[in-house]
Design an enzyme around this catalytic site. Structure first.
Site, PDB file in Angstrom:
ATOM      1  N   ASP A  85     -35.226   8.472  -6.171  1.00  0.00           N
ATOM      2  CA  ASP A  85     -36.015   8.881  -4.999  1.00  0.00           C
ATOM      3  C   ASP A  85     -35.578   8.087  -3.773  1.00  0.00           C
ATOM      4  O   ASP A  85     -35.288   8.649  -2.712  1.00  0.00           O
ATOM      5  CB  ASP A  85     -37.508   8.644  -5.285  1.00  0.00           C
ATOM      6  CG  ASP A  85     -38.381   9.006  -4.101  1.00  0.00           C
ATOM      7  OD1 ASP A  85     -38.153  10.077  -3.511  1.00  0.00           O
ATOM      8  OD2 ASP A  85     -39.270   8.207  -3.751  1.00  0.00           O
TER       9      ASP A  85
ATOM     10  N   ASP B  28     -33.072   9.335  -0.156  1.00  0.00           N
ATOM     11  CA  ASP B  28     -33.446   9.284   1.273  1.00  0.00           C
ATOM     12  C   ASP B  28     -32.390   8.483   2.037  1.00  0.00           C
ATOM     13  O   ASP B  28     -32.011   8.833   3.159  1.00  0.00           O
ATOM     14  CB  ASP B  28     -34.820   8.618   1.479  1.00  0.00           C
ATOM     15  CG  ASP B  28     -35.976   9.627   1.498  1.00  0.00           C
ATOM     16  OD1 ASP B  28     -35.906  10.612   0.731  1.00  0.00           O
ATOM     17  OD2 ASP B  28     -36.931   9.429   2.267  1.00  0.00           O
TER      18      ASP B  28
ATOM     19  N   LYS C 265     -31.229  -1.616 -13.122  1.00  0.00           N
ATOM     20  CA  LYS C 265     -31.541  -3.003 -12.753  1.00  0.00           C
ATOM     21  C   LYS C 265     -31.575  -3.794 -14.059  1.00  0.00           C
ATOM     22  O   LYS C 265     -32.577  -4.404 -14.438  1.00  0.00           O
ATOM     23  CB  LYS C 265     -32.886  -3.042 -11.998  1.00  0.00           C
ATOM     24  CG  LYS C 265     -33.264  -4.392 -11.419  1.00  0.00           C
ATOM     25  CD  LYS C 265     -32.433  -4.807 -10.204  1.00  0.00           C
ATOM     26  CE  LYS C 265     -32.814  -6.205  -9.761  1.00  0.00           C
ATOM     27  NZ  LYS C 265     -31.949  -6.735  -8.690  1.00  0.00           N
TER      28      LYS C 265
ATOM     29  N   ASP D 110     -29.588  -2.580  -6.420  1.00  0.00           N
ATOM     30  CA  ASP D 110     -29.494  -3.209  -5.089  1.00  0.00           C
ATOM     31  C   ASP D 110     -28.068  -3.095  -4.553  1.00  0.00           C
ATOM     32  O   ASP D 110     -27.836  -2.771  -3.386  1.00  0.00           O
ATOM     33  CB  ASP D 110     -30.003  -4.666  -5.105  1.00  0.00           C
ATOM     34  CG  ASP D 110     -29.581  -5.460  -6.330  1.00  0.00           C
ATOM     35  OD1 ASP D 110     -28.895  -4.909  -7.218  1.00  0.00           O
ATOM     36  OD2 ASP D 110     -29.922  -6.661  -6.404  1.00  0.00           O
TER      37      ASP D 110
ATOM     38  N   TYR E 182     -43.213   6.814 -12.318  1.00  0.00           N
ATOM     39  CA  TYR E 182     -44.116   7.864 -11.836  1.00  0.00           C
ATOM     40  C   TYR E 182     -45.129   8.272 -12.894  1.00  0.00           C
ATOM     41  O   TYR E 182     -46.213   8.744 -12.561  1.00  0.00           O
ATOM     42  CB  TYR E 182     -43.316   9.107 -11.426  1.00  0.00           C
ATOM     43  CG  TYR E 182     -42.642   8.991 -10.087  1.00  0.00           C
ATOM     44  CD1 TYR E 182     -41.663   8.046  -9.848  1.00  0.00           C
ATOM     45  CD2 TYR E 182     -42.994   9.851  -9.048  1.00  0.00           C
ATOM     46  CE1 TYR E 182     -41.045   7.958  -8.619  1.00  0.00           C
ATOM     47  CE2 TYR E 182     -42.374   9.768  -7.814  1.00  0.00           C
ATOM     48  CZ  TYR E 182     -41.405   8.823  -7.605  1.00  0.00           C
ATOM     49  OH  TYR E 182     -40.789   8.747  -6.383  1.00  0.00           O
TER      50      TYR E 182
END
Ligand code: NAD
Ligand code: IPM
Ligand code: MN
Length: 358
Positions: free
Chosen positions: A247, A251, A191, A223, A141
């Protein structure tokens, strides 16, 4: 001592849900004899329209002085032009950075009463109670360079994923503390098979882990974490991860709870009272209709009481009122019911009981 709370309703359903949260804060304040002084300011698209900037300096300065900041949501189709010089979301990012709130706590609970609101099978959902600690002021970000390029008639764009060691360490440290106070399990999501930042992240997690022998830590690739979050969500306790992974995963986690409209968040830094906002956005598809689920904002107000104002009993009373309302069948449309935002808010207010919240 009066508390000063800055309220930033923002865009879309933001004003509808912050209004609901304020009513609940007022009820808690009346009972505990707290004086809450609110000031309201623009942020996001409405600020761009009226002030020409998504967050003006005076608002940020006031937020930095406040005891806590309560935010609704920013953004919407009106400001979505990809060539626009300024976006609503920049206001939110500038606020998080300006407040130094590097840790975003996103608790995810599955209320027994809402097990049927999720598309997942009930046996997967029982016992889900996890906390995502999302790094909030670094990573993709904020990394530089971040820009458009033009070369030989081609258009390109770059975003950078960058972390300093101390940015990782402070959020990881907090996640260990939170895990130690819960069920003692921490999943660090990265990751590391591809990203250099993730390999640094892993090293730091291993260092900090030395100080928390009581916490069982595991490293999970993002993942795999996305898969496990729906395959065996009850196995998670605390998850700590970088900004964008957090983020996306939250969700996904909202599907466990039953709706985007349910999840609250608290953003904390080294100093200051913190920033409190539901994890959902401005929901342009339902804005202005008075049907948004206010519970994510109300539960964010509970976190504001807990972490910002240090009013643990009041925070629990609000959380219990929400739970009771759900247990007794109160549902907004996103949960398959028909209650309006205001009716759901009143359902919570009616069930607020300040006698010995456990
Ligand atoms: P969204 O979270 O606004 O909406 C996703 C879906 O969830 C929609 O169908 C919406 O109706 C539903 N939903 C969300 N909150 C709800 C609530 N309280 N009650 C009932 N239903 C609810 O995500 P989006 O549509 O992808 O984004 C819309 C805008 O919001 C974008 O501009 C985005 O940048 C912005 N956004 C802002 C924040 C924030 O301010 N913190 C967070 C996420 C998205
Ligand atoms: C959130 C939102 C924001 C984010 C956007 C609106 C900048 O999606 O709070 O989850 O990505 O952090
Ligand atoms: Mn998001």
């Amino acid at each position: 001592m009066p508390f000063h709370i800055v309220v930033l309703p923002g865009d879309g359903i933001g004003p509808e849900v912050t209004q609901a949260a304020r009513q609940v804060l007022d009820a808690a304040a009346a009972h505990y004899k707290l004086t809450l002084n609110y000031t309201e300011h623009l942020i996001g698209g409405c600020a761009i329209d009226q002030l020409g900037t998504a967050l003006d300096d005076a608002t940020l300065a006031e937020c930095q002085q406040a005891d806590a900041v309560l935010l609704g949501a920013v953004g919407g189709p009106k400001w979505d032009d990809p060539t626009a010089p300024v976006r609503p979301e920049q206001g939110l990012l500038a606020l998080r950075k300006g407040l130094g709130v590097f840790a975003n706590l996103r608790p995810v609970r599955v209320y027994p009463a809402l097990i049927d609101a999720s598309p997942l099978r009930p046996e997967k959902l029982r016992g889900v109670d996890l906390l995502v600690v999302r790094e909030l002021t670094g990573g993709l970000y904020f990394g530089q360079p971040k820009r458009r390029l033009e070369e030989n008639g081609r258009r390109g764009a770059v975003d950078s994923l960058f972390y300093w060691d101390y940015e990782i360490e402070r959020v990881v440290e907090l996640a260990f503390q939170l895990a130690a106070a819960r069920r003692g399990r921490l999943a660090s999501v990265d990751k590391a098979n591809v990203l250099e930042t993730s390999r640094l992240w892993r090293q730091i997690v291993q260092q900090v882990a030395q100080r928390y022998p009581q916490v069982q830590v595991e490293h999970v690739l993002v993942d795999t974490a996305a898969m496990r979050l729906v395959a065996s969500p009850a196995a998670f306790d605390v998850i700590v991860t970088e900004n964008m992974f957090g983020d996306i995963l939250t969700d996904e986690a909202a599907v466990l709870a039953g709706s985007m409209g349910l999840l609250p968040s608290a953003s904390l830094g080294a100093a200051g009272g913190g920033l409190y906002e539901p994890i959902h956005g401005s929901a342009p598809d339902i804005a202005g209709q008075g049907i948004a689920n206010p519970l994510g904002a109300i539960l964010s107000a509970a976190l504001l009481l807990r972490y910002g104002l240090k009013q643990e009993s009041a925070a629990r009373a609000v959380e219990q009122a929400v739970e009771r309302a759900l247990q007794e069948g109160c549902r907004t449309r996103d949960l398959g019911g028909s209650l309006s935002t205001q009716a759901m808010t009143e359902a919570v207010l009616e069930r607020l009981s300040f006698e010995h919240p456990s």
